[in-house]
Design a protein around this motif. Structure first.
Motif, PDB file in Angstrom:
ATOM      1  N   GLY A 108      -3.939  13.856   4.529  1.00 36.56           N
ATOM      2  CA  GLY A 108      -3.626  12.468   4.225  1.00 36.56           C
ATOM      3  C   GLY A 108      -4.818  11.579   3.959  1.00 36.56           C
ATOM      4  N   ARG A 109      -6.015  12.165   3.939  1.00 36.88           N
ATOM      5  CA  ARG A 109      -7.236  11.404   3.667  1.00 36.88           C
ATOM      6  C   ARG A 109      -7.797  11.834   2.314  1.00 36.88           C
ATOM      7  NH1 ARG A 109     -11.226  12.654   7.765  1.00 36.88           N
ATOM      8  NH2 ARG A 109     -10.293  14.714   7.655  1.00 36.88           N
ATOM      9  N   LEU A 119      -5.585   6.825   3.355  1.00 35.32           N
ATOM     10  CA  LEU A 119      -5.204   6.091   2.150  1.00 35.32           C
ATOM     11  C   LEU A 119      -5.073   4.591   2.391  1.00 35.32           C
ATOM     12  CD1 LEU A 119      -4.419   6.105  -0.810  1.00 35.32           C
ATOM     13  CD2 LEU A 119      -2.106   6.790  -0.144  1.00 35.32           C
ATOM     14  N   ASP A 120      -4.430   4.187   3.467  1.00 40.87           N
ATOM     15  CA  ASP A 120      -4.263   2.752   3.716  1.00 40.87           C
ATOM     16  C   ASP A 120      -5.613   2.059   3.905  1.00 40.87           C
ATOM     17  OD1 ASP A 120      -1.495   2.752   3.448  1.00 40.87           O
ATOM     18  OD2 ASP A 120      -1.182   3.250   5.564  1.00 40.87           O
ATOM     19  N   THR A 121      -6.524   2.690   4.627  1.00 38.82           N
ATOM     20  CA  THR A 121      -7.862   2.122   4.799  1.00 38.82           C
ATOM     21  C   THR A 121      -8.592   2.084   3.464  1.00 38.82           C
ATOM     22  OG1 THR A 121      -7.984   2.903   7.080  1.00 38.82           O
ATOM     23  CG2 THR A 121     -10.079   2.387   5.986  1.00 38.82           C
ATOM     24  N   ALA A 122      -8.495   3.156   2.699  1.00 41.15           N
ATOM     25  CA  ALA A 122      -9.168   3.216   1.396  1.00 41.15           C
ATOM     26  C   ALA A 122      -8.739   2.055   0.507  1.00 41.15           C
ATOM     27  CB  ALA A 122      -8.875   4.549   0.713  1.00 41.15           C
ATOM     28  N   GLU A 177      -3.277   3.636  -5.728  1.00 43.50           N
ATOM     29  CA  GLU A 177      -1.978   2.972  -5.654  1.00 43.50           C
ATOM     30  C   GLU A 177      -0.881   3.878  -6.193  1.00 43.50           C
ATOM     31  OE1 GLU A 177      -2.776  -0.751  -7.613  1.00 43.50           O
ATOM     32  OE2 GLU A 177      -3.626  -1.637  -5.778  1.00 43.50           O
ATOM     33  N   ASP A 178      -1.162   4.578  -7.291  1.00 39.31           N
ATOM     34  CA  ASP A 178      -0.209   5.550  -7.821  1.00 39.31           C
ATOM     35  C   ASP A 178       0.003   6.690  -6.817  1.00 39.31           C
ATOM     36  OD1 ASP A 178       1.285   6.788 -10.231  1.00 39.31           O
ATOM     37  OD2 ASP A 178      -0.110   8.373  -9.612  1.00 39.31           O
ATOM     38  N   ALA A 179      -1.066   7.166  -6.208  1.00 40.53           N
ATOM     39  CA  ALA A 179      -0.970   8.259  -5.243  1.00 40.53           C
ATOM     40  C   ALA A 179      -0.132   7.841  -4.035  1.00 40.53           C
ATOM     41  CB  ALA A 179      -2.368   8.688  -4.774  1.00 40.53           C
ATOM     42  N   LYS A 180      -0.235   6.600  -3.632  1.00 40.31           N
ATOM     43  CA  LYS A 180       0.552   6.116  -2.484  1.00 40.31           C
ATOM     44  C   LYS A 180       2.048   6.255  -2.782  1.00 40.31           C
ATOM     45  CE  LYS A 180       0.987   2.476   0.863  1.00 40.31           C
ATOM     46  NZ  LYS A 180       0.173   1.585   1.642  1.00 40.31           N
ATOM     47  N   HIS A 181       2.445   5.957  -4.013  1.00 44.96           N
ATOM     48  CA  HIS A 181       3.860   6.089  -4.398  1.00 44.96           C
ATOM     49  C   HIS A 181       4.254   7.549  -4.574  1.00 44.96           C
ATOM     50  CE1 HIS A 181       4.276   1.801  -4.692  1.00 44.96           C
ATOM     51  NE2 HIS A 181       3.263   1.736  -5.531  1.00 44.96           N
ATOM     52  N   ARG A 220       2.780  10.316  -3.336  1.00 42.90           N
ATOM     53  CA  ARG A 220       2.585  11.155  -2.159  1.00 42.90           C
ATOM     54  C   ARG A 220       3.412  10.703  -0.961  1.00 42.90           C
ATOM     55  NH1 ARG A 220      -1.990  14.341  -3.281  1.00 42.90           N
ATOM     56  NH2 ARG A 220      -2.398  14.786  -1.084  1.00 42.90           N
ATOM     57  N   GLY A 221       4.021   9.510  -1.094  1.00 45.22           N
ATOM     58  CA  GLY A 221       4.902   9.012  -0.031  1.00 45.22           C
ATOM     59  C   GLY A 221       4.129   8.640   1.151  1.00 45.22           C
TER      60      GLY A 221
END
Length: 167
Positions: free
Chosen positions: A51-52, A143-146, A160-164, A166-167
């Motif tokens: 997740g990092r 991801l959230d920290t990044a 931002e695309d990866a957040k959507h 990768r869930g």
């Protein structure tokens, strides 16, 4: 007096000079790009572990980025990504494991920068080797920290695309 291996002592002297050369070359490139407004093609590599994502700091830029760079003649996006991973952080990866996941265009550096993002998920965090010249820092960040950090606009769009995705 502390004993410093000869090569390490020389590196301590040369590293700041190399960083200055990178900053100077980048400044000249920015002037050229401002005048010419070229179209460029490049690749960034998203390396994910637990997740990092791997982020890095280039000595000549203020914003965080990812391993990446411009294509060499005849390279595919995965081949370019594998080469840049090896050159920037010392990670050896077969191009076949890098999958193309995102494309975007940015103009942050006074050029139309067409960028392909390739990514890979790794089971074990790879050992990173940075040269302290082009790359001065690299680490895996959640991801959230990044997304709260000072990122290049291209890297931010990918994350931002990866957040959507990768869930």
């Amino acid at each position: 007096m502390t004993d410093v291996p000869h090569g390490e002592g020389l590196s301590r002297l040369l590293d700041p000079l190399a960083r200055t050369a990178y900053r100077s070359a980048y400044a000249l490139a920015r002037v050229y790009w401002f005048v010419r407004r070229p179209q460029t093609r490049g690749v960034f590599v998203g390396v994910w572990h637990a997740g990092r994502v791997l982020l890095l700091q280039n000595s000549y830029k203020h914003k965080l980025s990812m391993p990446g760079g411009g294509y060499h003649r005849g390279e595919s996006a995965p081949e370019c990504g594998a080469r840049e991973l090896r050159e920037e952080v010392g990670v050896h990866m077969a191009p076949a494991v890098l999958r193309t996941v995102f494309e975007t265009v940015g103009s942050e550096e006074n050029k139309d920068d067409h960028v392909t993002f390739v990514e890979v998920d790794v089971d074990a965090e790879p050992v990173l080797t940075i040269d302290r010249r082009e790359v001065t820092w690299a680490a895996f960040i959640d991801l959230d920290t990044a997304l709260r950090l000072n990122l290049s606009s291209l890297v931010r769009a990918y994350l931002e695309d990866a957040k959507h995705r990768r869930g």
